[in-house]
Design a protein around this motif. Sequence first.
Motif, short mmCIF file in Angstrom:
data_model
loop_
_atom_site.label_atom_id
_atom_site.label_comp_id
_atom_site.label_asym_id
_atom_site.label_seq_id
_atom_site.Cartn_x
_atom_site.Cartn_y
_atom_site.Cartn_z
N ASN A 1 -17.97 -60.25 6.45
CA ASN A 1 -16.95 -61.31 6.53
C ASN A 1 -15.94 -61.09 7.64
N SER A 2 -16.11 -60.03 8.46
CA SER A 2 -15.20 -59.88 9.61
C SER A 2 -15.83 -58.98 10.68
N ILE B 1 -17.65 -56.91 13.43
CA ILE B 1 -19.04 -56.75 13.84
C ILE B 1 -19.99 -57.34 12.79
N ARG C 1 -14.39 -57.59 0.79
CA ARG C 1 -13.26 -57.44 -0.15
C ARG C 1 -12.40 -58.69 -0.20
N ASP D 1 -16.59 -53.81 -3.74
CA ASP D 1 -16.14 -52.60 -3.06
C ASP D 1 -17.37 -51.70 -2.88
N VAL D 2 -17.74 -51.43 -1.65
CA VAL D 2 -18.98 -50.67 -1.39
C VAL D 2 -18.94 -49.25 -1.94
N ASN E 1 -22.60 -51.76 6.86
CA ASN E 1 -21.69 -51.95 8.00
C ASN E 1 -20.21 -51.75 7.65
N VAL F 1 -23.07 -47.17 12.85
CA VAL F 1 -22.45 -45.88 13.09
C VAL F 1 -21.43 -46.06 14.22
N TYR G 1 -12.72 -39.85 10.47
CA TYR G 1 -13.65 -40.87 10.96
C TYR G 1 -14.85 -40.22 11.66
N LYS H 1 -18.77 -40.53 10.51
CA LYS H 1 -19.77 -41.20 11.35
C LYS H 1 -20.91 -40.23 11.71
N PRO I 1 -21.96 -48.87 17.96
CA PRO I 1 -21.08 -49.58 18.90
C PRO I 1 -20.06 -48.61 19.50
N THR J 1 -14.53 -51.46 20.05
CA THR J 1 -14.73 -52.91 19.97
C THR J 1 -13.46 -53.56 19.44
N THR K 1 -11.75 -55.44 17.15
CA THR K 1 -11.84 -55.98 15.79
C THR K 1 -10.56 -55.58 15.06
P1 NAD Z 1 -13.64 -54.88 10.41
O1 NAD Z 1 -12.45 -54.35 9.69
O2 NAD Z 1 -13.54 -56.21 11.06
O3 NAD Z 1 -14.91 -54.88 9.48
C1 NAD Z 1 -15.09 -53.95 8.45
C2 NAD Z 1 -15.38 -54.70 7.19
O4 NAD Z 1 -15.64 -53.77 6.14
C3 NAD Z 1 -14.19 -55.55 6.74
O5 NAD Z 1 -14.66 -56.81 6.34
C4 NAD Z 1 -13.65 -54.77 5.57
O6 NAD Z 1 -12.96 -55.57 4.62
C5 NAD Z 1 -14.94 -54.22 5.00
N1 NAD Z 1 -14.69 -53.13 4.08
C6 NAD Z 1 -13.92 -52.04 4.28
N2 NAD Z 1 -13.90 -51.29 3.17
C7 NAD Z 1 -14.68 -51.92 2.26
C8 NAD Z 1 -15.04 -51.66 0.92
N3 NAD Z 1 -14.59 -50.57 0.28
N4 NAD Z 1 -15.86 -52.52 0.29
C9 NAD Z 1 -16.31 -53.64 0.91
N5 NAD Z 1 -15.99 -53.94 2.17
C10 NAD Z 1 -15.18 -53.10 2.83
O7 NAD Z 1 -14.01 -53.77 11.51
P2 NAD Z 1 -15.33 -53.57 12.40
O8 NAD Z 1 -14.85 -52.91 13.63
O9 NAD Z 1 -16.13 -54.80 12.50
O10 NAD Z 1 -16.12 -52.46 11.55
C11 NAD Z 1 -17.47 -52.59 11.14
C12 NAD Z 1 -18.18 -51.26 11.31
O11 NAD Z 1 -18.23 -50.96 12.71
C13 NAD Z 1 -17.49 -50.07 10.66
O12 NAD Z 1 -18.47 -49.26 10.04
C14 NAD Z 1 -16.89 -49.33 11.83
O13 NAD Z 1 -16.75 -47.94 11.58
C15 NAD Z 1 -17.91 -49.62 12.91
N6 NAD Z 1 -17.46 -49.44 14.28
C16 NAD Z 1 -16.37 -50.10 14.74
C17 NAD Z 1 -15.93 -49.88 16.04
C18 NAD Z 1 -14.70 -50.55 16.60
O14 NAD Z 1 -14.17 -50.09 17.62
N7 NAD Z 1 -14.21 -51.62 15.99
C19 NAD Z 1 -16.65 -49.00 16.87
C20 NAD Z 1 -17.77 -48.36 16.36
C21 NAD Z 1 -18.17 -48.59 15.07
#
Ligand code: NAD
Length: 261
Positions: free
Chosen positions: A16-17, A19, A39, A61-62, A88, A143, A157, A161, A186, A189, A191
């Motif tokens: 829902n948000s 990536i 969530r 909640d995952v 994810n 990851v 973190y 990872k 990734p 990014t 976000t």
């Molecule tokens: P984001 O916050 O937009 O997305 C993460 C999502 O996970 C959100 O919707 C959040 O509500 C959900 N979430 C968190 N805890 C949760 C829980 N306990 N139960 C259910 N949902 C839960 O951020 P993003 O950057 O899109 O992150 C997605 C993935 O990408 C993550 O695993 C993050 O570690 C990884 N990532 C992000 C980046 C970056 O720079 N943004 C870089 C590398 C990897």
Amino acid sequence: MAMALKDKVVLITGGNSGIGEAVTRRFIQEGAKVSIIGRSIETLKKMKAEFGEEILINQGDVSKYEDNERAVQATVEQFGKLDVFVANAGVFDGFAKFADVTPDALSDAYDFLIDINVKGSFFGAKAALEELQKSNGNIIFTVSGASFYPDGGGVWYTASKHAQIGLMRQLAFELAPNIRVNAVAPGGTLTALSVIPPLRPFVKIVDNETKANSIKKRNPLQLAQLPEDHVAAYVLLASDAARAITGEVISSDGGLSVRGL
Ligand code: NAD
């Protein structure tokens, strides 16, 4: 052009948000039915309003096994099977410095972040397993560059990872020949990836422009990456075109591996 994921059923955590949302949108364009766990009920409902019959939303909640299990059951009830599970959902430590954090906050942060990033990945994979065995499906973990290099986050973190890579490799080994297991890494990014509450007193929250500049400076391609930049890697790994690929990580990071972080 043929749709790469026609008739596939996919479950994505955090769809829902950020990536996860970009992957959800692209998978639907590629012909998949997508079920998402998140969530925030507001963003889940927004996705439902936009995609109607193509999407199923699950609030959960995952880090709770039963929430993963409930989402898998609902997905199979609605769409008849499960072909792909994308673990994810994740949270961040905001680069909190190990030396600055009190032992109590260290412990709270450990439980909070490892529960979501690591235990959530274990639980999701376990809950999806039986259905993926039936469909000869596949798993994709989100990851990070922090799975390989220091300074993609703090110790919480980075350790989480790295742990996901171990989980992915061992599952690829154990679940062959039925199920393929891979990851997308990734780089930084843009976000709303959130810093966990126990570490907020120890970190500086940076604005988007500062974040974009620091991401650009780190990678050789000088990209301030957007969620959409990573979706092609997920489409490839989820699709039957990748039938010979398992235990692999596709880095989508503007070339970090050329130089490290
Ligand atoms: P984001 O916050 O937009 O997305 C993460 C999502 O996970 C959100 O919707 C959040 O509500 C959900 N979430 C968190 N805890 C949760 C829980 N306990 N139960 C259910 N949902 C839960 O951020 P993003 O950057 O899109 O992150 C997605 C993935 O990408 C993550 O695993 C993050 O570690 C990884 N990532 C992000 C980046 C970056 O720079 N943004 C870089 C590398 C990897």
